[in-house]
Write a protein that holds these residues in place. Structure first.
Motif, PDB file in Angstrom:
ATOM      1  N   LEU A  34      42.537  42.704  39.062  1.00 24.48           N
ATOM      2  CA  LEU A  34      42.135  44.043  39.512  1.00 24.48           C
ATOM      3  C   LEU A  34      41.661  44.022  40.955  1.00 24.48           C
ATOM      4  O   LEU A  34      41.944  44.938  41.733  1.00 24.48           O
ATOM      5  N   LYS A  35      40.919  42.977  41.322  1.00 26.29           N
ATOM      6  CA  LYS A  35      40.429  42.868  42.697  1.00 26.29           C
ATOM      7  C   LYS A  35      41.598  42.831  43.680  1.00 26.29           C
ATOM      8  O   LYS A  35      41.614  43.558  44.692  1.00 26.29           O
ATOM      9  N   GLU A  36      42.590  41.997  43.380  1.00 30.91           N
ATOM     10  CA  GLU A  36      43.752  41.908  44.261  1.00 30.91           C
ATOM     11  C   GLU A  36      44.532  43.215  44.288  1.00 30.91           C
ATOM     12  O   GLU A  36      45.009  43.647  45.331  1.00 30.91           O
ATOM     13  N   LEU A  37      44.641  43.865  43.128  1.00 34.28           N
ATOM     14  CA  LEU A  37      45.358  45.139  43.074  1.00 34.28           C
ATOM     15  C   LEU A  37      44.630  46.208  43.881  1.00 34.28           C
ATOM     16  O   LEU A  37      45.267  47.003  44.594  1.00 34.28           O
ATOM     17  N   ALA A  38      43.299  46.220  43.801  1.00 31.07           N
ATOM     18  CA  ALA A  38      42.517  47.219  44.530  1.00 31.07           C
ATOM     19  C   ALA A  38      42.726  47.117  46.034  1.00 31.07           C
ATOM     20  O   ALA A  38      42.661  48.123  46.751  1.00 31.07           O
ATOM     21  N   LEU A  39      43.000  45.922  46.522  1.00 31.14           N
ATOM     22  CA  LEU A  39      43.258  45.750  47.947  1.00 31.14           C
ATOM     23  C   LEU A  39      44.548  46.436  48.389  1.00 31.14           C
ATOM     24  O   LEU A  39      44.784  46.617  49.581  1.00 31.14           O
ATOM     25  N   THR A  40      45.372  46.841  47.418  1.00 32.28           N
ATOM     26  CA  THR A  40      46.642  47.507  47.738  1.00 32.28           C
ATOM     27  C   THR A  40      46.617  49.005  47.434  1.00 32.28           C
ATOM     28  O   THR A  40      47.641  49.672  47.621  1.00 32.28           O
ATOM     29  N   TYR A  41      45.497  49.514  46.962  1.00 28.45           N
ATOM     30  CA  TYR A  41      45.444  50.930  46.590  1.00 28.45           C
ATOM     31  C   TYR A  41      45.818  51.854  47.740  1.00 28.45           C
ATOM     32  O   TYR A  41      46.352  52.948  47.537  1.00 28.45           O
ATOM     33  N   GLY A  42      45.534  51.417  48.951  1.00 28.87           N
ATOM     34  CA  GLY A  42      45.864  52.242  50.105  1.00 28.87           C
ATOM     35  C   GLY A  42      47.355  52.463  50.281  1.00 28.87           C
ATOM     36  O   GLY A  42      47.781  53.445  50.902  1.00 28.87           O
ATOM     37  N   LEU A  43      48.166  51.547  49.741  1.00 27.65           N
ATOM     38  CA  LEU A  43      49.621  51.710  49.823  1.00 27.65           C
ATOM     39  C   LEU A  43      50.116  52.838  48.929  1.00 27.65           C
ATOM     40  O   LEU A  43      51.172  53.423  49.181  1.00 27.65           O
ATOM     41  N   ALA A  44      49.346  53.107  47.856  1.00 28.98           N
ATOM     42  CA  ALA A  44      49.791  54.077  46.857  1.00 28.98           C
ATOM     43  C   ALA A  44      49.105  55.430  46.954  1.00 28.98           C
ATOM     44  O   ALA A  44      49.709  56.459  46.613  1.00 28.98           O
ATOM     45  N   GLY A 104      33.761  45.572  37.534  1.00 32.03           N
ATOM     46  CA  GLY A 104      33.048  45.750  36.281  1.00 32.03           C
ATOM     47  C   GLY A 104      32.789  47.212  35.972  1.00 32.03           C
ATOM     48  O   GLY A 104      33.552  48.096  36.362  1.00 32.03           O
ATOM     49  N   SER A 105      31.692  47.461  35.292  1.00 28.57           N
ATOM     50  CA  SER A 105      31.370  48.815  34.859  1.00 28.57           C
ATOM     51  C   SER A 105      30.979  49.709  36.030  1.00 28.57           C
ATOM     52  O   SER A 105      30.538  49.229  37.079  1.00 28.57           O
ATOM     53  N   MET A 106      31.125  51.006  35.833  1.00 28.44           N
ATOM     54  CA  MET A 106      30.805  51.999  36.853  1.00 28.44           C
ATOM     55  C   MET A 106      29.734  52.933  36.307  1.00 28.44           C
ATOM     56  O   MET A 106      29.861  53.444  35.190  1.00 28.44           O
ATOM     57  N   PHE A 112      30.938  51.943  51.372  1.00 26.36           N
ATOM     58  CA  PHE A 112      31.655  52.413  50.192  1.00 26.36           C
ATOM     59  C   PHE A 112      31.703  51.332  49.122  1.00 26.36           C
ATOM     60  O   PHE A 112      31.776  50.141  49.422  1.00 26.36           O
ATOM     61  N   VAL A 113      31.653  51.791  47.876  1.00 28.11           N
ATOM     62  CA  VAL A 113      31.867  50.915  46.731  1.00 28.11           C
ATOM     63  C   VAL A 113      33.113  51.413  46.013  1.00 28.11           C
ATOM     64  O   VAL A 113      33.203  52.586  45.648  1.00 28.11           O
ATOM     65  N   GLU A 114      34.074  50.527  45.836  1.00 27.94           N
ATOM     66  CA  GLU A 114      35.318  50.862  45.142  1.00 27.94           C
ATOM     67  C   GLU A 114      35.250  50.283  43.730  1.00 27.94           C
ATOM     68  O   GLU A 114      35.168  49.063  43.567  1.00 27.94           O
ATOM     69  N   TYR A 115      35.255  51.138  42.737  1.00 32.36           N
ATOM     70  CA  TYR A 115      35.263  50.686  41.347  1.00 32.36           C
ATOM     71  C   TYR A 115      36.720  50.591  40.906  1.00 32.36           C
ATOM     72  O   TYR A 115      37.353  51.589  40.548  1.00 32.36           O
ATOM     73  N   ALA A 116      37.246  49.369  40.963  1.00 32.76           N
ATOM     74  CA  ALA A 116      38.684  49.138  40.875  1.00 32.76           C
ATOM     75  C   ALA A 116      39.299  49.568  39.554  1.00 32.76           C
ATOM     76  O   ALA A 116      40.435  50.041  39.519  1.00 32.76           O
ATOM     77  N   ARG A 117      38.560  49.420  38.460  1.00 32.07           N
ATOM     78  CA  ARG A 117      39.138  49.722  37.145  1.00 32.07           C
ATOM     79  C   ARG A 117      39.438  51.210  36.987  1.00 32.07           C
ATOM     80  O   ARG A 117      40.238  51.605  36.131  1.00 32.07           O
ATOM     81  N   TRP A 118      38.775  52.026  37.790  1.00 32.09           N
ATOM     82  CA  TRP A 118      38.983  53.475  37.699  1.00 32.09           C
ATOM     83  C   TRP A 118      39.670  54.048  38.935  1.00 32.09           C
ATOM     84  O   TRP A 118      40.007  55.228  38.961  1.00 32.09           O
TER      85      TRP A 118
END
Length: 252
Positions: A40-50, A152-154, A186-192
């Motif tokens: 999830l951490k690695e995926l969150a680093l790509t959220y800006g692409l989507a 983790g949790s949000m 900013f805090v990015e809660y990756a799971r959501w």
């Protein structure tokens, strides 16, 4: 030099800082969901692409496929001995929440539209006696701003107190390096796929400095009190820890 991660450790239990400072190695403990979290951490680093795109789900699925192939290279030591089936299962679990992530990314497209300065920059400050690496720096109004990714949790509202202090410490490091004033992070809660803005406040800056000084005392040999809510059942130092309080530690 105190690493920001030591502040996070202190907030869990000051005694963990003590045993680490004495050269004791933390026993390996792999928490439930660990593999999902690093993916999830690695995926969150790509959220800006989507974010803001029409084919968000397709982009995230493609990125997840790539990450699944590269994760062993990035986390070489952490994944040594981990079976391929376990990684495949973790990736499948992450894939199952992509729909919810997509929905929230659309709401945070403005955040991801900001230009990115650097991923995991190494920051240190002789003035503050602190060092650390936020997950990313983004540029807002020409000012670098730190952001941290949490898998983790949000909380229902705002961010967790530990996240606020961690972000505040990074803001202070950014200010020292770039000679700027950082008023938010900013805090990015990756799971959501949710991003929450945090105002950097005076009392939290003060708290960071106080914890820094307490960690210095611990490194000098002071045994701190074990907090009542210490996560002893998940602590790799449980076998070393003496829970008997001393008179001095009661006043720490």
């Amino acid at each position: 030099m105190i690493h920001v991660s030591e502040i996070t450790t202190y907030l869990k239990c000051p005694r963990m800082c003590y045993y680490t400072s004495k050269g004791n190695e933390l026993l390996t403990y792999t928490p439930p969901g660990y593999l999902e979290r690093i993916i999830l951490k690695e995926l969150a680093l790509t959220y800006g692409l989507a974010a803001g795109k029409e084919d968000i789900l397709s982009i995230l699925n493609s990125e997840l496929d790539r990450i699944s192939k590269e994760i062993r290279i990035i986390y070489r030591a952490e994944l040594d001995g981990v079976e391929d089936d376990a990684l495949l299962g973790a990736a499948s679990t992450v894939r199952s929440v992509l729909g919810d992530i997509c929905s929230n990314l659309s709401l945070n497209a403005g955040y991801y539209a900001n230009s990115q300065v650097e991923i995991e920059p190494l920051l240190h400050s002789e003035k503050f006696g602190l060092s650390g690496s936020p997950d990313r720096l983004i540029k807002i109004d020409e000012i670098p701003v730190p952001s941290i990714i949490k898998t983790g949790s949000m909380p229902e509202n705002g961010v967790w107190q530990g996240d606020r202090l961690q972000l505040t410490a990074y803001a202070m490091l950014v200010e020292d390096k770039y000679n700027s004033v950082v008023e938010r992070g900013f805090v990015e809660y990756a799971r959501w796929g949710t991003v929450r803005e945090v105002t950097i406040k005076r009392h939290e800056r003060r708290k960071v400095l106080q914890i820094r000084d307490r960690i210095k005392k611990i490194q000098d040999g002071f045994m701190p009190e074990r907090p009542k809510d210490a996560p002893c059942e998940r602590c790799g130092f449980a076998g070393l820890c003496e829970v008997k309080s001393t008179l001095a530690s009661r006043f720490f």
